[in-house]
Scaffold this motif. Structure first.
Motif, PDB file in Angstrom:
ATOM      1  N   SER A  88      -1.480 -16.888  10.750  1.00  0.00           N
ATOM      2  CA  SER A  88      -2.756 -15.394  10.445  1.00  0.00           C
ATOM      3  C   SER A  88      -1.655 -14.135  10.381  1.00  0.00           C
ATOM      4  CB  SER A  88      -3.294 -15.073  11.938  1.00  0.00           C
ATOM      5  OG  SER A  88      -2.585 -15.071  12.739  1.00  0.00           O
ATOM      6  N   VAL A  89      -2.068 -12.925   9.388  1.00  0.00           N
ATOM      7  CA  VAL A  89      -1.641 -12.349   8.639  1.00  0.00           C
ATOM      8  C   VAL A  89      -2.369 -10.655   9.273  1.00  0.00           C
ATOM      9  CG1 VAL A  89       0.063 -12.697   7.170  1.00  0.00           C
ATOM     10  CG2 VAL A  89      -2.379 -12.415   6.908  1.00  0.00           C
ATOM     11  N   PRO A  90      -2.511 -10.233   9.569  1.00  0.00           N
ATOM     12  CA  PRO A  90      -2.842  -8.611   9.594  1.00  0.00           C
ATOM     13  C   PRO A  90      -3.568  -7.861   8.481  1.00  0.00           C
ATOM     14  CG  PRO A  90      -0.562  -7.942   9.747  1.00  0.00           C
ATOM     15  CD  PRO A  90      -0.565  -9.576   9.069  1.00  0.00           C
ATOM     16  N   THR A  91      -4.716  -7.359   8.505  1.00  0.00           N
ATOM     17  CA  THR A  91      -5.009  -6.983   7.023  1.00  0.00           C
ATOM     18  C   THR A  91      -4.258  -5.443   6.671  1.00  0.00           C
ATOM     19  OG1 THR A  91      -7.040  -6.138   8.502  1.00  0.00           O
ATOM     20  CG2 THR A  91      -7.882  -7.645   7.227  1.00  0.00           C
ATOM     21  N   PRO A 107      -3.144 -12.072   1.641  1.00  0.00           N
ATOM     22  CA  PRO A 107      -4.595 -11.742   2.582  1.00  0.00           C
ATOM     23  C   PRO A 107      -5.197 -13.409   2.516  1.00  0.00           C
ATOM     24  CG  PRO A 107      -5.092 -10.112   0.479  1.00  0.00           C
ATOM     25  CD  PRO A 107      -3.200 -11.135  -0.051  1.00  0.00           C
ATOM     26  N   ASP A 108      -5.812 -13.270   3.839  1.00  0.00           N
ATOM     27  CA  ASP A 108      -7.240 -14.265   3.162  1.00  0.00           C
ATOM     28  C   ASP A 108      -7.999 -14.066   2.433  1.00  0.00           C
ATOM     29  OD1 ASP A 108      -5.606 -15.133   5.942  1.00  0.00           O
ATOM     30  OD2 ASP A 108      -6.614 -14.561   7.021  1.00  0.00           O
ATOM     31  N   PRO A 109      -8.340 -14.857   2.205  1.00  0.00           N
ATOM     32  CA  PRO A 109     -10.042 -15.107   0.708  1.00  0.00           C
ATOM     33  C   PRO A 109     -10.664 -14.685   1.463  1.00  0.00           C
ATOM     34  CG  PRO A 109      -9.233 -16.731   1.612  1.00  0.00           C
ATOM     35  CD  PRO A 109      -8.677 -16.194   2.204  1.00  0.00           C
ATOM     36  N   VAL A 110     -11.647 -13.496   0.353  1.00  0.00           N
ATOM     37  CA  VAL A 110     -12.910 -13.080   1.128  1.00  0.00           C
ATOM     38  C   VAL A 110     -13.835 -13.998   1.153  1.00  0.00           C
ATOM     39  CG1 VAL A 110     -14.643 -11.609   0.410  1.00  0.00           C
ATOM     40  CG2 VAL A 110     -12.146 -10.511   0.265  1.00  0.00           C
ATOM     41  N   PRO A 111     -15.275 -14.347   2.123  1.00  0.00           N
ATOM     42  CA  PRO A 111     -15.831 -15.351   2.240  1.00  0.00           C
ATOM     43  C   PRO A 111     -16.984 -15.363   0.599  1.00  0.00           C
ATOM     44  CG  PRO A 111     -15.457 -15.219   4.136  1.00  0.00           C
ATOM     45  CD  PRO A 111     -14.451 -13.884   4.004  1.00  0.00           C
ATOM     46  N   LYS A 112     -16.567 -16.518   0.017  1.00  0.00           N
ATOM     47  CA  LYS A 112     -17.110 -16.540  -0.893  1.00  0.00           C
ATOM     48  C   LYS A 112     -18.776 -15.778  -1.089  1.00  0.00           C
ATOM     49  CE  LYS A 112     -14.181 -17.661  -3.732  1.00  0.00           C
ATOM     50  NZ  LYS A 112     -13.186 -17.098  -4.924  1.00  0.00           N
ATOM     51  N   ASN A 113     -19.349 -16.513   0.410  1.00  0.00           N
ATOM     52  CA  ASN A 113     -20.787 -15.883   0.476  1.00  0.00           C
ATOM     53  C   ASN A 113     -20.836 -14.267   0.917  1.00  0.00           C
ATOM     54  OD1 ASN A 113     -19.714 -15.658   3.006  1.00  0.00           O
ATOM     55  ND2 ASN A 113     -20.889 -16.461   4.557  1.00  0.00           N
ATOM     56  N   ASP A 158       6.008   0.954  10.398  1.00  0.00           N
ATOM     57  CA  ASP A 158       4.812   0.294  11.105  1.00  0.00           C
ATOM     58  C   ASP A 158       4.476  -0.458  10.432  1.00  0.00           C
ATOM     59  OD1 ASP A 158       3.334  -0.147  13.586  1.00  0.00           O
ATOM     60  OD2 ASP A 158       2.076   0.305  12.313  1.00  0.00           O
ATOM     61  N   LEU A 159       4.421  -0.076   9.247  1.00  0.00           N
ATOM     62  CA  LEU A 159       3.936  -1.056   8.314  1.00  0.00           C
ATOM     63  C   LEU A 159       4.694  -2.498   8.077  1.00  0.00           C
ATOM     64  CD1 LEU A 159       2.716   1.249   5.140  1.00  0.00           C
ATOM     65  CD2 LEU A 159       1.257  -0.645   6.037  1.00  0.00           C
ATOM     66  N   ILE A 160       6.099  -2.135   7.970  1.00  0.00           N
ATOM     67  CA  ILE A 160       7.267  -3.648   7.225  1.00  0.00           C
ATOM     68  C   ILE A 160       7.431  -4.020   8.250  1.00  0.00           C
ATOM     69  CG2 ILE A 160       9.398  -3.508   6.631  1.00  0.00           C
ATOM     70  CD1 ILE A 160       9.752  -0.589   5.364  1.00  0.00           C
ATOM     71  N   GLU A 161       7.391  -3.519   9.862  1.00  0.00           N
ATOM     72  CA  GLU A 161       7.224  -4.265  10.797  1.00  0.00           C
ATOM     73  C   GLU A 161       6.268  -5.159  11.333  1.00  0.00           C
ATOM     74  OE1 GLU A 161       8.461  -4.434  15.288  1.00  0.00           O
ATOM     75  OE2 GLU A 161       8.871  -2.435  14.608  1.00  0.00           O
ATOM     76  N   ASN A 162       5.069  -4.676  10.655  1.00  0.00           N
ATOM     77  CA  ASN A 162       3.601  -5.225  10.989  1.00  0.00           C
ATOM     78  C   ASN A 162       2.837  -5.224  10.889  1.00  0.00           C
ATOM     79  OD1 ASN A 162       4.579  -4.845  14.057  1.00  0.00           O
ATOM     80  ND2 ASN A 162       3.533  -2.848  14.044  1.00  0.00           N
ATOM     81  N   TYR A 163       3.318  -5.780   8.527  1.00  0.00           N
ATOM     82  CA  TYR A 163       2.219  -6.161   8.157  1.00  0.00           C
ATOM     83  C   TYR A 163       2.643  -6.516   6.841  1.00  0.00           C
ATOM     84  CZ  TYR A 163      -1.059  -6.186   3.753  1.00  0.00           C
ATOM     85  OH  TYR A 163      -1.648  -6.755   2.533  1.00  0.00           O
ATOM     86  N   PHE A 164       4.060  -6.353   6.420  1.00  0.00           N
ATOM     87  CA  PHE A 164       4.418  -6.800   5.230  1.00  0.00           C
ATOM     88  C   PHE A 164       5.841  -7.891   5.568  1.00  0.00           C
ATOM     89  CE2 PHE A 164       4.324  -2.331   3.152  1.00  0.00           C
ATOM     90  CZ  PHE A 164       3.635  -3.472   2.158  1.00  0.00           C
ATOM     91  N   TYR A 165       6.550  -7.534   6.642  1.00  0.00           N
ATOM     92  CA  TYR A 165       7.283  -8.940   7.025  1.00  0.00           C
ATOM     93  C   TYR A 165       6.037  -9.936   7.771  1.00  0.00           C
ATOM     94  CZ  TYR A 165      10.658 -11.889  10.027  1.00  0.00           C
ATOM     95  OH  TYR A 165      11.643 -12.198  10.450  1.00  0.00           O
ATOM     96  N   PRO A 166       4.912 -10.074   8.662  1.00  0.00           N
ATOM     97  CA  PRO A 166       4.615 -10.962   8.980  1.00  0.00           C
ATOM     98  C   PRO A 166       4.020 -12.474   7.093  1.00  0.00           C
ATOM     99  CG  PRO A 166       3.559  -9.437  10.137  1.00  0.00           C
ATOM    100  CD  PRO A 166       4.662  -9.042   9.061  1.00  0.00           C
ATOM    101  N   HIS A 167       3.835 -10.251   6.197  1.00  0.00           N
ATOM    102  CA  HIS A 167       3.052 -11.489   4.666  1.00  0.00           C
ATOM    103  C   HIS A 167       3.833 -11.912   3.964  1.00  0.00           C
ATOM    104  CE1 HIS A 167      -0.926  -9.214   4.199  1.00  0.00           C
ATOM    105  NE2 HIS A 167      -0.658  -9.343   5.229  1.00  0.00           N
TER     106      HIS A 167
END
Length: 509
Positions: free
Chosen positions: A30-33, A234-240, A398-407
């Motif tokens: 799982s990854v953060p938004t 990111p995770d895909p947005v649900p089609k519905n 914060d972005l690098i460590e907690n967003y970009f690294y997981p992605h």
């Protein structure tokens, strides 16, 4: 052929198998938004309107940062004493990752069109769409302001590293963003064309299927290119989802980006990193580094983390400029409130702690929206941000460590899924297609035709993988071992869950 009646007749104590781990990308963590508030109020509202509930907001966020980075070009650099001055350009390479239909193009198009409108109005080319070395050089020689590659599919850009002669060195210097680049024209005229400050940002998208090629290093130089990229997967947005929000004001967006673009025409200006920001950066890099994270710098994770020392400075400069360009001009009432909050937040003038804290919170909100100083004064600069502040450096780290690294880690997982998970899916598909209700492991390993379907399960050296696969499928309720009282070597026979032949249609495509 096993028909449904025969399947049902064999069901006794079986339960429906869990096949969710065999769906596409099921092995991805799982990854953060993307935390949109980091971009400031204007872009927060723009992205909410443009993305609605139909598109991943992450794609828009990276497009904001990538476009601002490219339009800053050679207009600004961050200067940080540590202890000798480190200078970093605003150059970023941003890559949105998603399968076809994920929304990369709708999120990308408004920014491509906005830069195109700025080019038409100014007569200055700022983007590269031809990523061949020859094409990029032709544009870069005539564009001292700096450039940005804008390509909805970046696989062609990546291919140019090894396809075009001199591609690796060309793009390595483009990332450096501070060095001249001399191009030997050859031919009758001879001589060389020089790009004084070779600076090219990159913004675009790619599909998960291209990640193995992109992440695979074929040389020592190329091995470092992926570590220079910031990814969003990111995770895909649900089609519905059907909500659309409301259409954003694209002209207003172009005006914000135009302010950024004008910086490059003013010539290079150094933006100092404040002492507080320097201290935060030093503290962050003391713990977010390959050694403290026990990472091997010859492997992708370690290489990527090792590049983040300079990346954080670049990203902080881009964030600071993003806020500056979108700041509103406060009216007289807002300016008066800022003065009042600053006075109430001053410890020398107000000894009431709770009142000071409340006033400081309100003042911080005005600083974030309008760019007030800590003393409540406001003055807008026409030459970009005055400094890279602590707030920008905190946000970048914060972005690098907690967003970009997981992605980035998710991209690796997609490119190189665990061998046993892929082999487990291959085996399950074979069982379904052949309508098998039992099988013998050793027969499967010897079955020549199966080698083409899943080499990991066939022939010499496959025993360990086969054991992992069978254990995994047992956990999922797909198979179970046949219990026998025979002495000697175990036969390794397995029964197949008869419900698999029904449930598989839902997951295995």
């Amino acid at each position: 052929m096993t028909n449904t009646a025969n399947i049902i007749s064999t069901v006794t104590d079986w339960v429906e198998p869990d096949l969710t781990s065999m769906t596409p990308n099921a092995n991805l963590s799982s990854v953060p938004t993307f935390p949109l508030n980091i971009l400031g109020p204007y872009w927060f509202n723009y992205i909410l309107s443009a993305a609605g509930d139909r598109l991943p907001r992450d794609f828009f966020a990276l497009n904001v940062l990538g476009t601002v980075s490219g339009l800053i070009g050679n207009g600004l650099e961050a200067a940080m004493p540590s202890p000798s001055t480190v200078r970093e350009p605003a150059t970023l390479w941003m890559v949105n990752v998603g399968p076809p239909g994920a929304g990369k193009t709708p999120a990308f198009t408004p920014f491509l069109e906005a830069v195109g409108a700025l080019e038409a109005a100014s007569g200055v080319v700022r983007k590269i769409e031809d990523t061949t070395i020859a094409g990029a050089i032709r544009v870069a020689i005539d564009t001292p302001e700096g450039l940005v590659v804008m390509d909805d599919e970046l696989s062609g850009w990546w291919d140019s590293f090894s396809r075009d002669r001199g591609g690796e060195q060309f793009w390595l210097k483009a990332w450096n963003g501070k060095m001249p680049y001399a191009h030997n024209r050859g031919g009758r005229g001879g001589g060389a064309s020089v790009i004084p400050r070779h600076n090219i940002a990159v913004l675009g998208g790619t599909q998960p299927a291209t990640l193995p090629t992109m992440l695979k290093a074929t040389s020592d130089i190329e091995r470092g290119f992926v570590s220079r990229c910031l990814f969003a997967y990111p995770d895909p947005v649900p089609k519905n989802q059907t909500g659309t929000g409301h259409a954003p004001n694209e002209r207003e967006m172009e005006a914000v980006l135009e302010r950024v673009s004008e910086l490059a025409s003013l010539g290079l200006r150094s933006v100092s990193v404040t002492d507080e920001a320097v201290a935060h950066h030093a503290d962050w890099t003391s713990r977010f580094n390959p050694a403290d994270l026990f990472l091997d710098t010859t492997k992708p994770d370690g290489q990527w983390v090792s590049k983040q020392y300079g990346m954080a400075i670049r990203l902080a400069l881009v964030l600071e400029t993003t806020w500056w360009a979108a700041m509103k001009s406060p009216d007289k009432r807002v300016m008066k409130r800022a003065q009042q909050y600053a006075a109430l937040a001053d410890a020398d003038r107000n000894d009431k702690g709770a009142e000071r804290a409340a006033a400081q919170k309100k003042l911080d909100a005005l600083i974030h929206t309008y760019g007030f100083s800590a003393d409540g004064t406001w003055q807008r600069s026409d030459t970009g941000p005055d400094a890279v502040t602590l707030r920008a450096m905190q946000a970048a780290c914060d972005l690098i460590e907690n967003y970009f690294y997981p992605h980035f880690q998710r991209c690796q997982q997609s490119a190189y899924p665990p061998v046993h998970l892929k082999a487990a899916k291959d085996l399950t598909l074979m069982l379904v297609r052949r309508q098998k209700l039992s099988f013998n492991v050793r027969s499967m390993q010897k079955y020549e035709a199966f080698g083409a379907v899943s080499p990991a399960l066939h022939g010499a050296g496959s025993n360990e993988v086969v054991e992992d696969v069978c254990a995994h499928l047992e956990e999922l309720g797909v198979i179970r071992p046949v219990i026998t009282r025979k002495v000697g070597r175990k036969a390794k026979d397995y029964d197949v869950n008869p419900l698999l032949l029904i449930a598989a249609k839902k997951y295995l495509r």
